[in-house]
Design a protein around this motif. Structure first.
Motif, PDB file in Angstrom:
ATOM      1  N   ARG A 143       1.193  -1.618  -0.418  1.00  0.00           N
ATOM      2  CA  ARG A 143      -0.053  -0.066  -0.093  1.00  0.00           C
ATOM      3  C   ARG A 143       0.756   1.048   0.265  1.00  0.00           C
ATOM      4  N   GLY A 144       2.350   1.039  -0.266  1.00  0.00           N
ATOM      5  CA  GLY A 144       2.689   2.568  -0.244  1.00  0.00           C
ATOM      6  C   GLY A 144       3.067   3.089   1.588  1.00  0.00           C
ATOM      7  N   ASN A 145       2.839   2.399   2.138  1.00  0.00           N
ATOM      8  CA  ASN A 145       3.228   2.580   4.110  1.00  0.00           C
ATOM      9  C   ASN A 145       4.068   2.486   4.317  1.00  0.00           C
ATOM     10  N   ALA A 146       5.267   1.526   3.317  1.00  0.00           N
ATOM     11  CA  ALA A 146       6.101   1.342   4.469  1.00  0.00           C
ATOM     12  C   ALA A 146       7.969   0.757   3.869  1.00  0.00           C
ATOM     13  N   ILE A 147       8.828   0.800   4.591  1.00  0.00           N
ATOM     14  CA  ILE A 147      10.321   1.537   4.064  1.00  0.00           C
ATOM     15  C   ILE A 147      10.910   0.190   4.624  1.00  0.00           C
ATOM     16  N   ASP A 148      11.638  -0.347   4.493  1.00  0.00           N
ATOM     17  CA  ASP A 148      12.396  -1.404   5.264  1.00  0.00           C
ATOM     18  C   ASP A 148      14.116  -1.083   5.143  1.00  0.00           C
ATOM     19  N   ILE A 149      15.216  -0.762   5.967  1.00  0.00           N
ATOM     20  CA  ILE A 149      16.131   0.361   5.946  1.00  0.00           C
ATOM     21  C   ILE A 149      17.417  -0.295   6.208  1.00  0.00           C
ATOM     22  N   ALA A 150      18.406  -1.520   5.404  1.00  0.00           N
ATOM     23  CA  ALA A 150      18.994  -2.375   5.251  1.00  0.00           C
ATOM     24  C   ALA A 150      20.351  -1.598   5.919  1.00  0.00           C
ATOM     25  N   SER A 151      20.973  -0.415   6.321  1.00  0.00           N
ATOM     26  CA  SER A 151      22.310   0.189   6.588  1.00  0.00           C
ATOM     27  C   SER A 151      21.758   1.811   5.834  1.00  0.00           C
ATOM     28  N   PHE A 152      23.104   2.322   6.241  1.00  0.00           N
ATOM     29  CA  PHE A 152      23.440   3.869   6.604  1.00  0.00           C
ATOM     30  C   PHE A 152      25.047   3.328   5.843  1.00  0.00           C
ATOM     31  N   SER A 153      24.415   4.114   4.612  1.00  0.00           N
ATOM     32  CA  SER A 153      26.585   4.039   4.049  1.00  0.00           C
ATOM     33  C   SER A 153      26.924   6.368   4.401  1.00  0.00           C
ATOM     34  N   PHE A 154      27.956   6.595   4.650  1.00  0.00           N
ATOM     35  CA  PHE A 154      28.608   8.125   5.203  1.00  0.00           C
ATOM     36  C   PHE A 154      29.677   7.614   4.291  1.00  0.00           C
ATOM     37  N   GLY A 167      34.436   5.617   6.049  1.00  0.00           N
ATOM     38  CA  GLY A 167      34.350   4.125   6.273  1.00  0.00           C
ATOM     39  C   GLY A 167      33.408   3.297   6.068  1.00  0.00           C
ATOM     40  N   GLU A 168      33.259   2.535   6.769  1.00  0.00           N
ATOM     41  CA  GLU A 168      31.773   1.515   6.594  1.00  0.00           C
ATOM     42  C   GLU A 168      30.740   2.071   6.953  1.00  0.00           C
ATOM     43  N   ALA A 169      30.017   1.294   6.075  1.00  0.00           N
ATOM     44  CA  ALA A 169      28.213   1.904   6.359  1.00  0.00           C
ATOM     45  C   ALA A 169      27.890   1.003   7.633  1.00  0.00           C
ATOM     46  N   ILE A 170      27.004   1.472   7.723  1.00  0.00           N
ATOM     47  CA  ILE A 170      26.287   0.915  10.004  1.00  0.00           C
ATOM     48  C   ILE A 170      25.616  -0.011   9.388  1.00  0.00           C
ATOM     49  N   ALA A 171      25.110  -1.465   9.216  1.00  0.00           N
ATOM     50  CA  ALA A 171      24.275  -2.124   8.697  1.00  0.00           C
ATOM     51  C   ALA A 171      23.771  -2.493  10.316  1.00  0.00           C
ATOM     52  N   VAL A 172      22.341  -2.836   9.749  1.00  0.00           N
ATOM     53  CA  VAL A 172      21.277  -3.018  10.495  1.00  0.00           C
ATOM     54  C   VAL A 172      21.028  -4.906  10.567  1.00  0.00           C
ATOM     55  N   LYS A 173      21.355  -4.532  12.075  1.00  0.00           N
ATOM     56  CA  LYS A 173      21.805  -6.199  12.577  1.00  0.00           C
ATOM     57  C   LYS A 173      21.195  -6.612  13.554  1.00  0.00           C
ATOM     58  N   PRO A 174      20.815  -7.708  14.753  1.00  0.00           N
ATOM     59  CA  PRO A 174      20.949  -8.184  15.656  1.00  0.00           C
ATOM     60  C   PRO A 174      22.189  -6.988  16.201  1.00  0.00           C
ATOM     61  N   ARG A 175      22.116  -6.684  17.226  1.00  0.00           N
ATOM     62  CA  ARG A 175      23.373  -5.567  18.539  1.00  0.00           C
ATOM     63  C   ARG A 175      22.700  -5.435  20.060  1.00  0.00           C
ATOM     64  N   ARG A 176      21.394  -6.177  20.502  1.00  0.00           N
ATOM     65  CA  ARG A 176      21.047  -6.402  21.400  1.00  0.00           C
ATOM     66  C   ARG A 176      22.326  -6.344  22.618  1.00  0.00           C
ATOM     67  N   GLU A 177      23.164  -7.400  22.310  1.00  0.00           N
ATOM     68  CA  GLU A 177      24.192  -7.010  23.163  1.00  0.00           C
ATOM     69  C   GLU A 177      25.292  -6.358  23.138  1.00  0.00           C
ATOM     70  N   ASP A 178      25.598  -5.583  21.761  1.00  0.00           N
ATOM     71  CA  ASP A 178      26.666  -4.817  21.216  1.00  0.00           C
ATOM     72  C   ASP A 178      26.935  -3.679  22.134  1.00  0.00           C
ATOM     73  N   SER A 179      27.806  -3.209  22.728  1.00  0.00           N
ATOM     74  CA  SER A 179      28.434  -2.703  23.359  1.00  0.00           C
ATOM     75  C   SER A 179      28.719  -1.821  22.877  1.00  0.00           C
ATOM     76  N   THR A 180      29.433  -1.524  21.557  1.00  0.00           N
ATOM     77  CA  THR A 180      29.615  -0.329  21.157  1.00  0.00           C
ATOM     78  C   THR A 180      28.794   1.110  21.081  1.00  0.00           C
ATOM     79  N   LEU A 181      30.029   1.764  20.820  1.00  0.00           N
ATOM     80  CA  LEU A 181      28.382   3.296  20.350  1.00  0.00           C
ATOM     81  C   LEU A 181      27.654   2.755  18.976  1.00  0.00           C
ATOM     82  N   THR A 182      28.319   2.057  18.087  1.00  0.00           N
ATOM     83  CA  THR A 182      27.741   1.293  16.420  1.00  0.00           C
ATOM     84  C   THR A 182      26.548   0.746  17.456  1.00  0.00           C
ATOM     85  N   GLY A 183      26.407  -0.298  18.503  1.00  0.00           N
ATOM     86  CA  GLY A 183      25.368  -0.523  19.523  1.00  0.00           C
ATOM     87  C   GLY A 183      24.474  -0.310  19.549  1.00  0.00           C
ATOM     88  N   ALA A 184      25.112   1.001  20.247  1.00  0.00           N
ATOM     89  CA  ALA A 184      23.603   2.072  20.918  1.00  0.00           C
ATOM     90  C   ALA A 184      23.173   3.266  19.652  1.00  0.00           C
TER      91      ALA A 184
END
Length: 286
Positions: A211-222, A225-242
């Motif tokens: 219906r055109g109401n949604a978008i899925d985001i896989a990563s952000f490029s800068f 440096g490397e892109a920040i990928a969206v992935k499981p980060r619940r236990e990631d204690s780095t700034l990227t996880g935050a």
């Protein structure tokens, strides 16, 4: 001696009268019948139902407590995961394309332009099965200098929510968590408009992507440096996880649905963001 005498006398009386002792206690007296009354049939014990058998004639073993029964059925063949819904697979629901008022669309477009987004109007989409957008746009840049790749086909409200989220939440968070990478240059999207059911399922409700109401985001490029990928980060204690946890939580301020890699396996590698309108303004963010 007195007891022996009483027992002997009792035995003699039985012999003289021809009576006999019951085998097991006294017999109940028969209930007298009333004229016109039919005799009730004797009750019989219920016969247990036979245990169900599997296709090969063997019985299924009992299921231990707190365990799910084994699925003995053969898996069905399913069509391509992201193909359009097959006829007869949709649950009862509104399968018409929701009309958008000219006034509402014009207001949304003005607000999107004010943020500096780059987009263009495209013709009405109608792919059948309830899939389509009355007034679609192609979003090229969510904000000045921040491309959407590939370009996203959306309703204006979804594009506007994305632009506001990026400006007010994602960019400030990245400035703290990834300042050495410079500015965000690209939103790498995995899915925008597509005619399919939720989670690419074979049957069920139609997806908000359809219906055109949604978008899925896989990563952000800068810029560097490397892109920040969206992935499981619940236990990631780095700034990227935050950073990821921060922008996921803040997404619910702009979208009515936010699903991230901690939601389920279907969203393990992206954010799902949509603007589905629910009763009472209810939002689902996980």
């Amino acid at each position: 001696m007195k007891n022996i005498a009483v027992a002997a006398a009792t035995t003699a009386l039985i012999i003289l009268t021809g009576a006999s002792l019951p085998d097991k206690g006294p017999f109940p007296q028969e209930k007298p019948r009333i004229d016109g009354e039919t005799e009730a049939p004797a009750e019989t014990a219920p016969i247990p139902e036979p245990r169900p058998s599997t296709a090969n004639g063997t019985e299924n073993p009992p299921t231990p407590p707190n365990e799910k029964p084994l699925d003995t059925a053969k898996p069905e063949e399913k069509p391509e995961k992201f193909g359009p819904p097959a006829p007869g697979t949709l649950e009862a629901q509104n399968l018409t394309i929701e009309p958008e008022s000219d006034a509402d669309h014009a207001k949304c477009v003005r607000e999107l332009q004010a943020l500096g987004a780059v987009f263009k109007d495209i013709p009405r989409i109608d792919d059948g099965h309830g899939c389509g957008i009355d007034k679609p746009i192609n979003l090229v840049e969510a904000l000045p200098g921040i491309a959407v790749k590939p370009q996203a086909t959306l309703r204006c409200p979804a594009a506007l929510a994305l632009a506001r989220w990026m400006k007010e939440s994602v960019i400030p968070a990245a400035a703290v968590a990834a300042k050495e990478h410079g500015q965000i240059t690209t939103i790498n999207q995995a899915s925008s408009y597509i005619c399919r059911l939720r989670n690419g399922a074979f049957a069920g409700k139609i997806s908000e992507h359809a219906r055109g109401n949604a978008i899925d985001i896989a990563s952000f490029s800068f810029e560097k440096g490397e892109a920040i990928a969206v992935k499981p980060r619940r236990e990631d204690s780095t700034l990227t996880g935050a950073f990821q946890r921060t922008v996921s939580a803040s997404g619910c301020l702009y979208f009515s649905t936010v699903l991230d890699p901690e939601s389920d396996a279907a969203h393990e590698k992206h954010f799902h963001l949509d603007v589905l309108q629910r009763k009472g303004g209810y939002r689902y963010c996980h």
